[in-house]
Design a protein around this motif. Structure first.
Motif, PDB file in Angstrom:
ATOM      1  N   SER A  58       0.905  -1.193   0.129  1.00 55.90           N
ATOM      2  CA  SER A  58       0.064   0.066   0.013  1.00 55.90           C
ATOM      3  C   SER A  58       0.994   1.178   0.114  1.00 55.90           C
ATOM      4  CB  SER A  58      -0.953   0.061   1.066  1.00 55.90           C
ATOM      5  OG  SER A  58      -1.839   1.051   1.290  1.00 55.90           O
ATOM      6  N   ALA A  59       0.736   2.101  -0.862  1.00 59.63           N
ATOM      7  CA  ALA A  59       1.485   3.293  -1.085  1.00 59.63           C
ATOM      8  C   ALA A  59       1.403   4.354   0.109  1.00 59.63           C
ATOM      9  CB  ALA A  59       1.150   4.126  -2.385  1.00 59.63           C
ATOM     10  N   PHE A  60       2.655   4.846   0.517  1.00 62.77           N
ATOM     11  CA  PHE A  60       2.353   5.867   1.726  1.00 62.77           C
ATOM     12  C   PHE A  60       3.715   6.972   1.395  1.00 62.77           C
ATOM     13  CE2 PHE A  60       5.027   2.436   3.083  1.00 62.77           C
ATOM     14  CZ  PHE A  60       5.958   3.033   3.866  1.00 62.77           C
ATOM     15  N   ALA A  61       3.420   7.972   2.216  1.00 59.07           N
ATOM     16  CA  ALA A  61       4.547   9.000   2.453  1.00 59.07           C
ATOM     17  C   ALA A  61       4.715   9.141   3.913  1.00 59.07           C
ATOM     18  CB  ALA A  61       4.306  10.369   1.650  1.00 59.07           C
ATOM     19  N   ALA A  62       5.919   9.335   4.156  1.00 62.02           N
ATOM     20  CA  ALA A  62       6.463   9.453   5.569  1.00 62.02           C
ATOM     21  C   ALA A  62       7.567  10.330   5.540  1.00 62.02           C
ATOM     22  CB  ALA A  62       6.585   7.989   6.280  1.00 62.02           C
ATOM     23  N   VAL A  63       7.694  10.904   6.868  1.00 57.31           N
ATOM     24  CA  VAL A  63       9.193  11.416   7.021  1.00 57.31           C
ATOM     25  C   VAL A  63      10.085  10.350   7.787  1.00 57.31           C
ATOM     26  CG1 VAL A  63      10.336  13.364   8.244  1.00 57.31           C
ATOM     27  CG2 VAL A  63       7.978  13.837   7.236  1.00 57.31           C
ATOM     28  N   VAL A  64      11.167  10.100   7.123  1.00 61.61           N
ATOM     29  CA  VAL A  64      12.045   9.052   7.647  1.00 61.61           C
ATOM     30  C   VAL A  64      13.330   9.783   7.854  1.00 61.61           C
ATOM     31  CG1 VAL A  64      13.062   6.841   7.316  1.00 61.61           C
ATOM     32  CG2 VAL A  64      10.636   7.388   6.413  1.00 61.61           C
ATOM     33  N   ASP A  65      13.912   9.808   9.183  1.00 64.39           N
ATOM     34  CA  ASP A  65      15.090  10.544   9.707  1.00 64.39           C
ATOM     35  C   ASP A  65      15.197  11.931   9.063  1.00 64.39           C
ATOM     36  OD1 ASP A  65      16.081   7.687  10.703  1.00 64.39           O
ATOM     37  OD2 ASP A  65      16.499   7.165   8.826  1.00 64.39           O
ATOM     38  N   GLY A  66      13.988  12.533   9.012  1.00 62.27           N
ATOM     39  CA  GLY A  66      14.169  13.838   8.893  1.00 62.27           C
ATOM     40  C   GLY A  66      13.885  14.244   7.506  1.00 62.27           C
ATOM     41  N   ALA A  67      13.862  13.372   6.341  1.00 58.34           N
ATOM     42  CA  ALA A  67      13.412  13.585   5.071  1.00 58.34           C
ATOM     43  C   ALA A  67      12.394  12.993   4.606  1.00 58.34           C
ATOM     44  CB  ALA A  67      14.690  13.062   4.499  1.00 58.34           C
ATOM     45  N   PRO A  68      11.481  13.516   3.819  1.00 54.43           N
ATOM     46  CA  PRO A  68      10.300  12.896   3.103  1.00 54.43           C
ATOM     47  C   PRO A  68      10.704  11.950   2.275  1.00 54.43           C
ATOM     48  CG  PRO A  68      10.847  15.027   2.112  1.00 54.43           C
ATOM     49  CD  PRO A  68      11.622  14.931   3.214  1.00 54.43           C
ATOM     50  N   ARG A  69       9.823  10.822   2.473  1.00 54.20           N
ATOM     51  CA  ARG A  69       9.846   9.623   1.553  1.00 54.20           C
ATOM     52  C   ARG A  69       8.797   9.011   0.982  1.00 54.20           C
ATOM     53  NH1 ARG A  69      13.640   4.606   3.234  1.00 54.20           N
ATOM     54  NH2 ARG A  69      13.764   3.358   1.377  1.00 54.20           N
ATOM     55  N   VAL A  70       8.685   8.892  -0.145  1.00 51.68           N
ATOM     56  CA  VAL A  70       7.313   8.353  -0.924  1.00 51.68           C
ATOM     57  C   VAL A  70       7.646   6.804  -1.207  1.00 51.68           C
ATOM     58  CG1 VAL A  70       5.649   8.266  -2.638  1.00 51.68           C
ATOM     59  CG2 VAL A  70       6.690  10.516  -1.455  1.00 51.68           C
ATOM     60  N   VAL A  71       6.835   5.843  -0.652  1.00 52.09           N
ATOM     61  CA  VAL A  71       7.072   4.418  -0.739  1.00 52.09           C
ATOM     62  C   VAL A  71       5.595   3.758  -1.832  1.00 52.09           C
ATOM     63  CG1 VAL A  71       7.419   2.205  -0.091  1.00 52.09           C
ATOM     64  CG2 VAL A  71       8.211   3.996   1.207  1.00 52.09           C
ATOM     65  N   THR A  72       6.025   3.437  -2.828  1.00 55.15           N
ATOM     66  CA  THR A  72       4.972   3.085  -3.749  1.00 55.15           C
ATOM     67  C   THR A  72       4.670   1.505  -3.901  1.00 55.15           C
ATOM     68  OG1 THR A  72       6.300   2.904  -5.693  1.00 55.15           O
ATOM     69  CG2 THR A  72       5.306   4.961  -5.466  1.00 55.15           C
ATOM     70  N   VAL A  73       3.669   1.053  -4.287  1.00 54.01           N
ATOM     71  CA  VAL A  73       3.311  -0.210  -4.196  1.00 54.01           C
ATOM     72  C   VAL A  73       4.331  -0.870  -5.012  1.00 54.01           C
ATOM     73  CG1 VAL A  73       1.549  -2.237  -4.999  1.00 54.01           C
ATOM     74  CG2 VAL A  73       0.854  -0.058  -3.901  1.00 54.01           C
TER      75      VAL A  73
END
Length: 101
Positions: A8-23
């Motif tokens: 399931s695609a989502f976006a998150a802030v990881v270690d202070g940087a935005p990150r988008v993860v796609t299916v």
């Protein structure tokens, strides 16, 4: 260490940087984006084993006949000129319409 596949695609802030993860994105289970979001991933081996049953074989077994679609299938209108008899050509960046008789 296992490889996980995003379901399931989502976006998150990881270690202070935005990150988008796609299916379909593959990550290691040690990746910061995976931790705390385990429900959004599946084990890649589970995915592969589920998909492997869908593969089509390219040829028949020995002494087995394959059924092929007729040669006419998918060739609707092949070899016939279209109703539009004009042709567009491009010369030096300018389009010109040429009519056929």
């Amino acid at each position: 260490m296992a490889i996980k596949r995003c379901t399931s695609a989502f976006a998150a802030v990881v270690d202070g940087a935005p990150r988008v993860v796609t299916v379909g994105t593959l990550v290691e289970d040690t990746d910061s984006v995976f931790k705390g979001r385990e429900q959004l991933f599946e084990d890649v081996n589970t995915y592969v084993s589920r998909r492997s049953g869908r593969a089509e074989t390219a040829s028949a077994e020995p002494d087995e006949k394959r059924s092929l679609p007729s040669r006419r299938a998918g060739r609707k209108g092949a070899g016939r000129p279209s109703a539009d008899t004009s042709e567009t050509t491009v010369h030096g960046g300018a389009e010109q319409q040429e009519g056929r008789s």
